[in-house]
Design an enzyme around this catalytic site. Sequence first.
Site, PDB file in Angstrom:
ATOM      1  CG  ASP A  57     -36.804  10.195  90.372  1.00  0.00           C
ATOM      2  OD1 ASP A  57     -36.846  11.397  90.028  1.00  0.00           O
ATOM      3  OD2 ASP A  57     -36.432   9.820  91.497  1.00  0.00           O
ATOM      4  CD  GLU A  92     -40.277   9.712  92.016  1.00  0.00           C
ATOM      5  OE1 GLU A  92     -39.726   9.185  92.990  1.00  0.00           O
ATOM      6  OE2 GLU A  92     -40.075   9.343  90.835  1.00  0.00           O
ATOM      7  CE1 TYR A 136     -33.299   8.751  89.051  1.00  0.00           C
ATOM      8  CE2 TYR A 136     -32.197   6.730  88.406  1.00  0.00           C
ATOM      9  CZ  TYR A 136     -33.270   7.373  88.982  1.00  0.00           C
ATOM     10  OH  TYR A 136     -34.307   6.636  89.502  1.00  0.00           O
TER      11      TYR A 136
END
Length: 605
Positions: A105, A8, A310
């Site tokens: 992601d 990303e 994350y």
Amino acid sequence: MATVVLTEKPSVARDIARVLGANKRGQGYAEGNGYIVTWALGHLVQFAEPDDYGPPWNSRWSFAQLPMIPEQWKLKTTRSTSDQYQIVKKLLNSSQTERVICATDAGREGEHIFRLIYEHARCKKPVSRLWVSSLTDEAIRGGFRALQEGAAFDHLAAAARARGQADWLMGMNLTRAYTVHNKALCTIGRVQTPTLSMVVKRDAAIASFVKAYFYELVAQLEEGFAAKYCKDGQTRIDKKEEAERLHRQLSPNKVGTVRKIEKKVKRNRPPPLYDLNNLQRDANRYFGFTAAQTLERAQALYETHKLITYPRTESRHISEDMVPKLPGILEKLAHPQASVALERLRGGHRLSRAYVDRTKLTDHHAIIPTGQQPAPNLAPDLQKVYDLVVARFVGIFLPDQQVEETTVLLDIGGADFVAKGSVVLEAGWTVAAMRPPNAAKGKEKEDDDQRALPPLQQGQQVHVTRMDVVEKETQPPRPYTDATLLAAMKNAGREIEDDELAAAMKESGLGTPATRAETIEKLIRTGYVVRDRKAITSTEKGKALVGLVAESLRSPELTGEWEQQLKEIEEGQRPVAGFYEGIADLVKSLVPKVQQGPALSPEQA
């Protein structure tokens, strides 16, 4: 033949390329060891704007154009990202490319970014999915050993696309409709407008609040505590005359008797691990960070510094297979209680299902530290967010806090007076918790109920030094802050502070953890709300707009229902076509209502 890995962001591409041994740099990619690692720049491809569809949508805005429901959805790149898109497209479709790995992601938004690029490039190569919650070298290697088939994420992609199309249909059509009708730009959003409505509603409650006075009759005791007159379990006296009558009746009594003493020990377990929403709320409470600032800093701690997992997660649990890794993380943390936590874990302490439960996981587990060491020069604001995550993680291994709560019932002149107090028997996990900067000030204003009562015996006489009528007043609702607005958005307008109740309703909130911060910032940019220090309040423009829009557009509950449907699409429990048709039908019904409804006055516009 080569495998193309699409990330990303360039920073993630650099980390993955280094781990894979793709060390040869090219224009917009790195290659080596059988891999070509390239990157998007966020949303490299997006849904086309109405103007991109040509006549009649690209002409001057009017009701004649509406509703705009694309028969075939078009995609586009922006001028600023088209060069990188061409590089990615060429790599995806190269005859030397054998397979594509989606390494955006690991979430709904990341999946959407990849799928739009793949579709726009008309790529037909087989796809694998890298799904990791941490960007440490070890996590990346583990992720590549456990690649999944891209088709396993089709439901996730369908939900992401449905969300994007719903936002387009609602936003594009109703922004044009209200703008044309009011002759002033009025931006409308599927999540933005009900969020604005909540702020306007709160401001109206504050503006219409009428202060009311009430009274308490308080006896000060020589033994070192205070007790309040109590009738039917209530210490509040609504009328001043009644309070003064009771004072005249009871104040001559200088001796009271302890009728009853009740003690109970309350156990407060460590709070759950952080999801993004709760991390943003605490960072706002403790440090005044906005939701957007906390998200940005958490993302940097994840991507750049590899210090946390994350961050854009909705889960507050970890899975059972992660438990063996926890001692290794604790060993590397500098927190003063980390060694205590590690000793308890090695001594046989088992985490309960309040913290370890794979059935409660969403795309990712809760936010926890990775065990990497922070650099000595880590920026102070990043350090604050990191410290929150570490303190919460360490706390779950520590004992419950134990508080002894005491209630004493006195008889003074034949009337009941009640005194409450508490004492902390065991601090437990609270020794690891972060304390707000103003915690010391708060202690000075400690409530009577939090103070320890002196030792008392049933039947003991106590001595009244004085008795006072204390006037108090009701308080208006407080303006929203980032912390309280995030909570209201998560619970679809129902302000629920209790974590267990909030967890039961988490599927019906406004937006997602990753989008709520941007929704707040967009309301500020469009001039519908302002942020003054921590307070978020609506402007006259925002109030006027909410007064005009249809109830269905400003209803948090309805938008919460849509979020629930999107979640069901993601889980494969609902066909996407029905959701899309429902949104399209709603838009078709709303446009004529806007045209026939009231408009802003020139002053409001």
